[in-house]
Every structure is written in C-alpha cells, then in structure tokens.
Write a protein that holds these residues in place. Structure first.
Motif, short mmCIF file in Angstrom:
data_model
loop_
_atom_site.label_atom_id
_atom_site.label_comp_id
_atom_site.label_asym_id
_atom_site.label_seq_id
_atom_site.Cartn_x
_atom_site.Cartn_y
_atom_site.Cartn_z
N LEU A 107 -8.32 -10.57 1.57
CA LEU A 107 -7.42 -9.96 0.70
C LEU A 107 -7.45 -8.44 0.92
O LEU A 107 -6.46 -7.65 1.07
N ILE A 108 -8.67 -7.77 0.61
CA ILE A 108 -8.86 -6.48 0.75
C ILE A 108 -8.35 -5.84 2.02
O ILE A 108 -8.12 -4.80 2.30
N SER A 109 -9.04 -6.51 3.11
CA SER A 109 -8.93 -6.17 4.42
C SER A 109 -7.25 -6.12 4.76
O SER A 109 -6.77 -5.34 5.46
N HIS A 110 -6.35 -7.24 4.29
CA HIS A 110 -4.84 -7.38 4.34
C HIS A 110 -4.49 -5.99 3.81
O HIS A 110 -3.55 -5.51 4.48
N VAL A 111 -4.90 -5.78 2.66
CA VAL A 111 -4.15 -4.58 1.90
C VAL A 111 -4.44 -3.10 2.80
O VAL A 111 -3.72 -2.38 2.93
N LYS A 112 -5.89 -3.04 3.37
CA LYS A 112 -6.18 -1.97 4.04
C LYS A 112 -5.09 -1.84 5.33
O LYS A 112 -4.57 -0.89 5.65
N GLU A 114 -1.99 -2.94 5.18
CA GLU A 114 -0.89 -2.40 4.94
C GLU A 114 -0.88 -0.88 4.61
O GLU A 114 0.32 -0.47 4.88
N GLU A 115 -1.92 -0.53 3.99
CA GLU A 115 -1.92 0.69 3.85
C GLU A 115 -1.97 1.78 5.10
O GLU A 115 -1.19 2.65 5.16
N PRO A 123 7.47 -0.19 10.16
CA PRO A 123 8.22 -1.33 9.71
C PRO A 123 7.39 -2.30 9.39
O PRO A 123 7.74 -3.40 8.90
N ARG A 124 6.17 -2.40 9.99
CA ARG A 124 5.10 -3.40 9.90
C ARG A 124 4.82 -3.71 8.51
O ARG A 124 4.40 -4.61 7.91
#
Length: 229
Positions: A107-112, A114-115, A123-124
């Motif tokens: 989850l942390i990797s995914h949020v990074k 996103e950032e 647009p990703r």
C-alpha cells in the motif's frame, strides 16, 4: 496465446487506461474501424477488446449504434456509491482481522507511485487513485470482493468523468496515507471512518457537466498505444 488475442489484449489495456484516466469521456463513440486503424489491427481484434470492456461496465454496445464509453446517470451514481461504501467497509474489516505480511508495504509503495504521478501532473494519478482501492480488495484474497470493488471503482471513475468537478488529488492521497496508518494499527473503527469520509468526499464532487467536446479519438488513443503486434 494467438497473435489476434495478443493484439486484442493490448487494445483492451490501452482503452481501459484511457477511460480510467478520463481521456476518453463518457458517451464518446468508439468505432471499431477507427480503433483498428489506430492500432493497425483488424476490426475483429478491436471488437473483442470492446466486448471485454463492455463486460467490465466501461463500454456500452448498442445494436446499430456501435460502442461508446458508458455514460452513467445521477440515479446510478447514488446507487454505486451506496454499494461502494458497504463493500469497502467489508474490505477494511477483513484487513483489520488479517492483513497479509507484505500488505502495508504494498500500500505504501502504491501511494508513492500516486505521489510521483501527481508531481508529474500525469493523468495516471486519476487511475492510480482508483487502483489503490482495488489493491485493498486484492489484499483480502477474496475473488468476489476484488471483482465487485473493481466494478464499482470503474463505475465511480465514469461518474466522476461525467459529473465530477475539479479537486486537489493531494487530498485523496493524504486520506490514503491516513488509512494505511489506521490499517497498520488494525484500528477498524478509525479506518472505516476515514474510508467513509473519503468516499463521501468523492461523491460530493459530483455535479452535472455535459461538455464532452475534445480531441478526436485517434489522437487520444495514439497516446495510449501499447504494443499490439
């Protein structure tokens, strides 16, 4: 895998990204010949990809009218978000009972990611925001929950593409971070509260905006082409 299937998969992936990143807006026509010409494939490959997207609820195919990006109604929006809140509460409750060993790290990797997309003004970031919720469902290990969440997240994206007003994506990322912290502590009450607030905020951004003028489909799809040969 046959060459035709491989080409159809590539078209499916590209169209899906374009829809979820809101480059292709609800109601936009998706002619098989234009898609085939853009990707350099047969109409059959294009049709197969459109049929898969229709089964995902992202595309509507009508007799004698062809395919178009699905266009949800405000009435459907109310139902989608009501169902989504119920489903995502179930996801949170399951994860607070049993979080996979590497779940928090994923989850942390995914949020990074996103950032990074947000900083690049890509647009990703729109698609990744939705995929965060799909990842939560995937961590439960329940195929049914994954399927249901994937469908409501996709429909939510279409609803926002049609009715949503602009907002700061940073707000959504901040709520994702707070949710991860609550999940790390296995604090089901706080996690559910954060998720409910998050989804209500998304729903509240809806407003009617039927202005769908934009670039030609071939111009849009050229930016989303993946290897189709």
């Amino acid at each position: 895998m046959s060459t035709q299937q491989s080409r159809s998969d590539a078209i499916y992936a590209s169209l899906r990204r374009a829809i979820l990143e809101q480059a292709l807006k609800p109601g936009v026509k998706l002619p098989e010949d234009s898609i085939g010409d853009t990707f350099g494939v047969s109409r059959t490959s294009a049709r197969n990809a459109l049929l898969r997207l229709a089964s995902d609820g992202l595309v509507e195919i009508k007799p004698n009218r062809g395919a178009s990006v699905a266009m949800p109604t405000l009435e459907e929006a109310d139902e989608v978000f009501a169902l989504r809140r119920c489903l995502e509460r179930e996801v949170i409750e399951r994860l607070c009972k049993r979080m996979p060993k590497d779940g928090i790290d994923a989850l942390i990797s995914h949020v990074k990611e996103e950032e990074r997309a947000l900083r690049a003004a890509s647009p990703r970031s729109i698609r990744l925001a939705g995929e965060f919720h799909i990842l939560l469902a995937e961590l439960t290990g329940s195929k049914l929950l994954i399927d249901f969440i994937s469908q409501v997240v996709s429909r939510s994206s279409l609803i926002l593409a049609r009715f949503g007003r602009p907002h700061s994506a940073e707000c959504g990322i901040d709520e994702h971070v707070r949710l991860i912290e609550a999940l790390k502590e296995l604090d089901v009450s706080t996690a559910v509260q954060i998720m409910d607030h998050h989804l209500h905020s998304v729903e509240d951004r809806a407003k009617v905006d039927d202005n769908r003028d934009g670039p030609e489909i071939s111009e849009i799809l050229s930016r989303y082409m993946t290897t189709s040969q």
